[in-house]
Each structure stands twice: as C-alpha cells, then as structure tokens.
Design a protein around this motif. Structure first.
Motif, short mmCIF file in Angstrom:
data_model
loop_
_atom_site.label_atom_id
_atom_site.label_comp_id
_atom_site.label_asym_id
_atom_site.label_seq_id
_atom_site.Cartn_x
_atom_site.Cartn_y
_atom_site.Cartn_z
N GLN A 206 0.03 -1.08 -0.09
CA GLN A 206 -0.05 -0.10 0.39
C GLN A 206 0.13 1.09 0.02
O GLN A 206 0.34 2.21 0.49
CB GLN A 206 -0.84 -0.13 1.30
CG GLN A 206 -2.04 -1.15 1.68
CD GLN A 206 -3.12 -1.39 2.36
OE1 GLN A 206 -3.09 -0.36 2.79
NE2 GLN A 206 -2.25 -2.14 3.49
N PHE A 210 -2.64 7.01 -6.31
CA PHE A 210 -2.72 6.10 -6.88
C PHE A 210 -2.21 6.55 -8.03
O PHE A 210 -1.51 6.56 -9.04
CB PHE A 210 -4.83 6.85 -7.13
CG PHE A 210 -5.01 6.33 -8.84
CD1 PHE A 210 -5.07 5.23 -8.47
CD2 PHE A 210 -4.39 7.48 -9.94
CE1 PHE A 210 -5.39 4.72 -10.34
CE2 PHE A 210 -5.51 7.16 -10.92
CZ PHE A 210 -5.38 5.88 -11.35
N GLU A 230 -1.50 -5.10 -3.55
CA GLU A 230 -1.80 -3.62 -2.38
C GLU A 230 -0.93 -2.39 -3.06
O GLU A 230 -0.24 -2.17 -2.16
CB GLU A 230 -1.42 -4.00 -1.54
CG GLU A 230 -2.99 -5.45 -1.07
CD GLU A 230 -3.04 -4.78 0.63
OE1 GLU A 230 -1.54 -4.99 1.17
OE2 GLU A 230 -4.36 -5.15 1.30
N SER A 240 -7.93 0.70 -7.66
CA SER A 240 -7.66 -0.40 -7.82
C SER A 240 -8.14 -1.20 -8.67
O SER A 240 -7.45 -1.68 -10.06
CB SER A 240 -7.65 -1.50 -6.74
OG SER A 240 -7.00 -2.27 -7.22
N VAL A 251 -3.63 -7.37 -11.20
CA VAL A 251 -3.16 -7.21 -9.89
C VAL A 251 -3.99 -7.76 -8.33
O VAL A 251 -5.19 -8.40 -9.08
CB VAL A 251 -4.58 -5.31 -9.36
CG1 VAL A 251 -4.32 -4.55 -8.01
CG2 VAL A 251 -3.94 -4.47 -10.82
N ILE A 253 -4.44 -8.13 -4.46
CA ILE A 253 -5.63 -7.22 -3.23
C ILE A 253 -6.01 -8.40 -2.01
O ILE A 253 -6.21 -9.55 -2.77
CB ILE A 253 -6.19 -5.95 -3.36
CG1 ILE A 253 -8.02 -6.33 -3.85
CG2 ILE A 253 -5.65 -5.05 -4.08
CD1 ILE A 253 -9.01 -5.42 -4.40
N ALA A 271 -12.71 -4.62 -8.67
CA ALA A 271 -11.33 -3.98 -7.69
C ALA A 271 -10.19 -4.71 -8.11
O ALA A 271 -8.32 -4.17 -8.01
CB ALA A 271 -12.13 -3.80 -6.31
N ALA A 272 -9.73 -5.91 -8.43
CA ALA A 272 -8.71 -6.47 -8.69
C ALA A 272 -8.92 -7.90 -9.71
O ALA A 272 -10.03 -8.54 -9.62
CB ALA A 272 -7.99 -7.06 -7.12
#
Length: 367
Positions: A206, A210, A230, A240, A251, A253, A271-272
């Motif tokens: 994280q 962005f 992440e 994401s 990606v 997460i 999101a992923a």
C-alpha cells in the motif's frame, strides 16, 4: 444396524495468551519495520475435553490487549453453547449490526471460529481438510520470508537462500523504493541469483498514491511479475480497478478485506484480478469458505495471506485456489511445524488443523 452418535461439543472456556517471537529476517516494508512478531494464541476448551487451537497475527503488540479482551468477552457470551462454527459466526456477526462488521471485532470472531473448526475436526479424528470434504495433500507455495526493502546488494544471496529453504519455485519481493530504477535493479538482482524460471510476486504494501502507482506500475509492467500486490491503499477499490484495467500484470489485493460482504464489494467493483484474503480479517475458516464461493463463482484466483497451516487445508477445498503464502515466523511456538518440500506445503495427516503448541517455547516468548 447401530450407528455411531455424532460428536457434539459444548463451549466451556477460552484461554488466550500473547507471545512475541524474534524474526530471522526482520520485516522492512512501507508498513513499517518489525524485528519481532506478536501472536495471539487462542485455546477453546470444551466440556467434552477437546481443545481447539488457533492464532492471530496482529502485527503490533500494542493491538493485542484490545483483541484479547474482545475474544474473552465473546467466549463468555458463547459459554455453554454448541461448538457450531456457522451458528456462532452468524450470531457474533449479527451482534455487530450497530457497531459495524469490520475491525477488531471481526478479528476476534476469526480467532474463535478457527479454534472451533480445529476442535470439531479433532473430535472426529479428522484433518480439517477432510472434515471440509477434501483430501490431505500438498499445496503449492511461494516463500515470503525475505526480500524486504533491504539494501539491494543483499538481495541476490537472500533470494538464493529462500529458494533453498523448500526448493521453492516462487518468491515474493517487496517493491516501492524511492526510484523506479531501484525497483528494476532489485528485480534484476533477484533474477540474476535464482534465474528466470523462478516466479516473482511484487508487493508494494500500500506504499504508493494512485498517481505514483499509475506511473510506477506501467514502468514495471514488462518485468514478468506474477502480480502487483496492494500498490495503493487497500480500500480504494475504484483506484485499484482502474489500475487493473490498464495493466498487463495482474493486480492482487485482499489481505485487508474484512469479511465476505466486504469481499463481495471488492469483486463487484472489479477491484483486482486476483485476491488473497487474510484469515483474521476475512472471518476465519467460515469467512474464507463464504468468500471462496464468491471467488469461485466469479472465476477469480484465490491465494492466501499468512496463516499457512489453516490456509493449506482451505486451499485444498477452494475452487479457484492459486498460491499459498509460506512464512515460518510462528514456527518457534509450534510443536510440529508443517513440512515444506518441492515448493509446496504438505498437510500432515493428523486431526484438526494440525497445530499444537510447544509449551516451553510459549512460556519463553510470553509477554
């Protein structure tokens, strides 16, 4: 013909202990530096004499006090009730309707849930995976025990050592150094040491905004990494999703997703490309099973985050099982650590999740 009566267990008491274990290779990441790691050991005692074990990894020992208090409060509420993980999970989650389903309350639920599943499997004399309808066997794993944000000149030797720890075919490397050239150099050093056939997972913890992630990940998109993990703050599902749509590299997460409903929100948001729930946040065995069903229906790969012993059982019954994250940080308090060979974790053929405490070590590391 007489049939054997089903095993019924009743909650009696819960014993919770906190230990802190020094790490062979300290964590050096965007989320902080850790030279030791705390564990919350939870033992669910039943009136029938069966004891279920579980543990939590709260990262910071300062978090343990509040989590322990919640586990003990929950145990008191469940005392005298059947050891029925689905029932107890629903009952506990319903009690959170006015407080919210996320945070330390769900973490406390996870501790109880995992220990109850362990107790049930032990009472039946079955490995947890068999109780869940699967079979004992290996689960492919990658080694996450190193390759932190350490000096680049140390990465090659460490990568070679990590492969040798279990004939691993995959390693995790932490990325997000100050300059992209340093991330590129770090990847090159690891590949120089272990070769191009070793799979590398890249974890940013994280650490990027962005806009920074958008630039950095495009610059790293041709490095052949298994995934970008992440890159931005965990709950920015919109950001994401934008990254996942733009990049060739998947990606990843999930370790900070709280419970099946939060998991569904991430999936619905796109999101992923792949997900790796953490058992203490997803809601233990019960939370994992419900989330795995969502991932399976959506055709999304499911990997694990920490908790390799319980996670190995769950991966054997997960439709879209991908990679298990192997770490040995908690081994010093286990009476019989799981075997790692051929790049896989091997589930032992013993009742329950297969964990028991080395009580002398627990006493030595107790805080």
């Amino acid at each position: 013909m007489k049939t054997k009566s089903p095993v019924r267990l009743t909650m009696d008491k819960v014993v919770v202990r906190v230990v802190q274990i020094p790490m062979r290779r300290p964590i050096v990441a965007r989320l902080g530096e850790f030279k030791s790691f705390p564990y919350i050991l939870t033992d669910v005692h039943t009136k029938e004499g069966v004891i279920g074990h579980s543990y939590l990894e709260p990262y910071r020992v300062t978090a343990a006090k509040s989590i322990v208090a919640l586990i003990e409060d929950m145990a008191e509420q469940q005392r005298g009730k059947p050891v029925a993980p689905f029932d107890r999970f629903e009952e506990a989650v319903r009690s959170l309707h006015l407080l919210g389903r996320q945070g330390v309350m769900l973490i406390a639920i996870a501790a109880m849930d995992m220990a109850m599943w362990d107790a049930l499997a032990k009472a039946l004399g079955l490995p947890l995976v068999v109780l869940l309808g699967g079979t004992v066997g290996p689960v492919r794993a990658y080694n996450t025990n190193g390759l932190w944000l350490i000096p680049i000149e140390r990465l090659a030797d460490e990568a070679s050592a990590l492969v040798a720890e279990g004939d691993f075919t995959a390693l995790k490397i932490r990325l997000g150094r100050d300059a992209v050239k340093d991330d590129l150099k770090a990847i090159a050093e690891v590949r120089r040491a272990v070769g191009d056939d070793i799979i590398l997972m890249g974890d940013f913890n994280q650490g990027l905004s962005f806009s920074a992630a958008k630039r950095r990940l495009h610059q790293l998109d041709d490095q052949g990494l298994e995934w970008f993990e992440e890159p931005i703050v965990f709950d920015d599902f919109t950001g994401s999703a934008r990254l996942a749509n733009e990049l060739k590299t998947p990606v990843q997460i999930g370790e900070n997703i709280y419970g099946p409903r939060h998991f569904l929100q991430a999936v619905a948001a796109g999101a992923a490309d792949c997900y790796m729930p953490d058992l203490e946040r997803i809601g233990g065995v019960t939370g994992w099973l419900r989330s795995a069903a969502i991932a399976g229906a959506a055709g999304l790969p499911m990997s694990t985050h920490l908790y390799p012993e319980f996670s190995a059982h769950l991966m054997r019954v997960t439709e879209t099982a991908d990679w298990l994250e192997w770490r040995d940080w908690g081994n010093p308090v286990l009476a019989e650590p799981f075997e790692i060979r051929g790049g896989a974790i091997h589930i032992p053929d013993r009742p329950g999740a297969g964990i028991a405490w080395d009580e002398a070590a627990v006493k030595r590391f107790a805080i």
